[in-house]
Design a protein around this motif. Structure first.
Motif, short mmCIF file in Angstrom:
data_model
loop_
_atom_site.label_atom_id
_atom_site.label_comp_id
_atom_site.label_asym_id
_atom_site.label_seq_id
_atom_site.Cartn_x
_atom_site.Cartn_y
_atom_site.Cartn_z
N GLY A 198 0.82 -1.27 -0.27
CA GLY A 198 0.20 0.02 -0.04
C GLY A 198 0.91 1.24 -0.11
O GLY A 198 2.08 0.77 -0.37
N TYR A 249 0.20 6.82 5.24
CA TYR A 249 -0.77 5.82 6.09
C TYR A 249 -2.23 7.38 6.02
O TYR A 249 -1.44 8.69 5.70
N ILE A 250 -3.06 7.02 7.34
CA ILE A 250 -4.40 8.31 7.51
C ILE A 250 -3.81 8.79 8.44
O ILE A 250 -4.66 7.80 9.43
N LEU A 279 -9.71 3.35 6.46
CA LEU A 279 -10.57 4.37 4.93
C LEU A 279 -12.44 3.53 5.26
O LEU A 279 -12.38 5.11 5.28
N ARG A 337 -7.36 -1.00 -0.99
CA ARG A 337 -6.64 0.12 -1.98
C ARG A 337 -4.89 -0.68 -1.75
O ARG A 337 -4.03 0.14 -1.53
N THR A 385 -3.94 2.43 8.41
CA THR A 385 -3.59 1.63 7.30
C THR A 385 -4.80 1.98 6.38
O THR A 385 -5.99 2.29 6.93
N THR A 386 -5.03 1.96 5.29
CA THR A 386 -6.11 2.37 4.56
C THR A 386 -6.65 0.99 4.40
O THR A 386 -8.41 1.49 4.35
N ALA A 424 -3.93 11.01 -1.68
CA ALA A 424 -4.73 10.19 -2.11
C ALA A 424 -6.04 10.58 -3.41
O ALA A 424 -6.70 10.82 -2.47
N TYR A 464 -2.84 13.00 4.78
CA TYR A 464 -2.13 11.71 3.98
C TYR A 464 -0.31 10.79 4.57
O TYR A 464 -0.46 12.54 3.67
N THR A 501 -5.15 9.97 11.59
CA THR A 501 -7.40 10.16 12.16
C THR A 501 -7.11 10.26 13.60
O THR A 501 -6.86 10.36 14.96
N PRO A 527 -10.14 12.45 9.37
CA PRO A 527 -8.72 12.20 8.39
C PRO A 527 -8.64 13.55 8.70
O PRO A 527 -8.67 15.11 8.29
#
Length: 322
Positions: free
Chosen positions: A120, A123-124, A207, A288, A202-203, A226, A220, A126, A217
Motif C-alpha cells: 500500500g 497512512y491516514i 478507510l 487500496r 492503514t487504508t 490519495a 495522508y 485520524t 481524517p
C-alpha cells in the motif's frame, strides 16, 4: 560399487523431492497470521480462498495475535519445513528486530521469503470526531498542552503504526501517550469509541471508517494526496514535511527455512497467479492495495531494505528496544 550406491541414493532422494513438489499440497495448508482483525488478516483470507481453489486443498487461516506478530512468526519458524505451515505478516516483521533486544527467531536465518502479496501507500492520520481539531496544526497545538492527555493507538508495540505515532511526537513536540492493542481492528475500535483519540491507520483497516464518518481524517502521509481522499492534505501540505511516510504497508508470505526449493517455487508461482487473478486483484485494490507477487529473491532483497529503513525510523522516533 560404493559410488554406484551413492548415485542410486541421490537419485532416490531427487525423485522423492520431485514427487513431493508435484503432489504439494497433499493435505490442508495452514497459514499463520500473527494478528487478529485488520489488513494482514483480510489480505490473507482473500488470497487463501483463491489458493484453495487453484491447488485443490484448503488453505486455512489461523490467527495467532500477540507481541506485534512475534507469537505467530515463532510458531512458523519452529514448524516442520514442508510447505504445510506458512506465515503471512505485515511490515512489522521488519520492525521487530530493531525494537526487541531478543527475538525467539532470526528473521533472516529462520524464514524463506516466498513472495510479497500486496503493498500500500501511506497512512491516514485520524482522530475521533469528538476531538476538537480539524487540522494537523490544531492537533499539534492541542497535543503540546500538558493537560491535553491525548493518546494514540496502534496494533502493538513496535508496529509500524506505533512508529508513525512516536515519530509524530518527536517531529512536532506533542506528548501523546501510546496505547498498544492486539491488532489494528481493536485499536481502531478504541478510537471510534473514544477510548483513545488519535491513530495513524492503514487504508485497508481505516478507510471504511473514515468514509463512514466514524473517524476524522487530518492528513495522508504519502508523497501525494490519495485519490480516494482528494480533499485530505498530505502531511507535508499540513505543515510536517518530515513525517512523509510512503509505501509503508506490505503483506508478505514466508515459509520456514529448509522448505524444499521445488515446493517454494510451486508455491510462489501459485501465489503470483492468485494475486494477479483479475477478481483477486480487484478485491485487493478495493482495500487500496496493489497486488505484487514478486519472486523469492526480489522479496528477500526488498526485506533487507525494509529492515534497514525501519531500524533508522526506530532511532529517529526515539523508541527504546525492549
Amino acid at each position: 560399487m560404493l559410488f554406484r550406491s551413492f548415485l542410486v541414493a541421490v537419485s532416490a532422494l531427487l525423485a522423492c523431492g520431485n514427487s513431493l513438489a508435484q503432489n504439494y499440497p497433499s493435505r490442508p495448508v495452514r497459514i499463520i497470521v500473527g494478528f487478529g482483525s485488520g489488513a494482514p488478516d483480510s489480505v490473507t483470507r482473500i488470497v487463501a480462498q483463491q489458493l484453495s481453489s487453484q491447488m485443490g486443498q484448503p488453505f486455512v487461516v489461523d490467527n495467532r495475535p500477540g507481541a506485534n506478530g512475534i507469537i505467530g512468526a515463532d510458531l512458523v519458524a519452529k514448524s516442520t519445513p514442508d510447505g504445510q505451515t506458512l506465515l503471512v505478516t505485515s511490515a512489522s516483521f521488519a520492525v521487530n528486530p530493531a525494537l526487541r533486544k531478543t527475538l525467539p527467531f532470526d528473521v533472516r536465518k529462520d524464514f524463506t521469503p516466498v513472495t510479497n502479496l500486496a503493498s500500500g501507500g501511506g497512512y491516514i492520520l485520524t482522530v475521533n470526531p469528538s476531538v476538537p481539531v480539524r487540522s494537523v496544526k490544531e492537533l499539534i497545538q492541542l497535543g503540546r498542552r500538558p493537560e491535553s492527555r491525548l493518546s494514540y493507538g496502534s496494533a502493538g508495540v513496535g508496529n509500524t503504526l506505533h512508529l508513525a505515532g512516536a515519530l509524530f511526537n518527536v517531529r512536532t513536540g506533542t506528548n501523546m501517550v501510546h496505547v498498544p492493542y492486539k491488532g489494528a481492528g481493536p485499536a481502531i475500535a478504541a478510537v471510534i469509541s473514544g477510548e483513545i483519540q488519535v491513530m495513524f491507520v492503514t487504508t485497508p483497516s481505516g478507510l471504511p471508517h473514515v468514509l463512514a464518518g466514524k473517524l476524522r481524517p487530518l492528513a495522508y502521509t504519502g508523497a501525494k494526496r490519495a485519490k480516494f481522499l482528494p480533499n485530505v492534505p498530505t502531511i507535508a501540505e499540513a505543515g510536517v514535511p518530515s513525517m512523509e511516510l510512503d509505501n509503508m504497508s506490505w503483506y508478505g508470505m514466508f515459509a520456514p527455512i529448509g522448505t524444499p526449493g521445488r515446493i517454494l517455487s510451486k508455491l510462489q508461482s501459485e501465489v503470483q497467479g492468485a494475486v494477479r487473478n483479475p477478481q483477486i486483484a480487484e478485491h485487493l485494490r478495493a482495500l487500496r492495495l496493489e497486488p505484487v507477487g514478486n519472486t523469492s529473491l526480489e522479496f528477500r532483497t526488498f526485506l533487507g531494505g525494509q529492515l534497514q529503513r525501519f531500524a533508522e525510523m526506530v532511532k529517529l522516533a526515539g523508541v527504546q528496544p525492549e
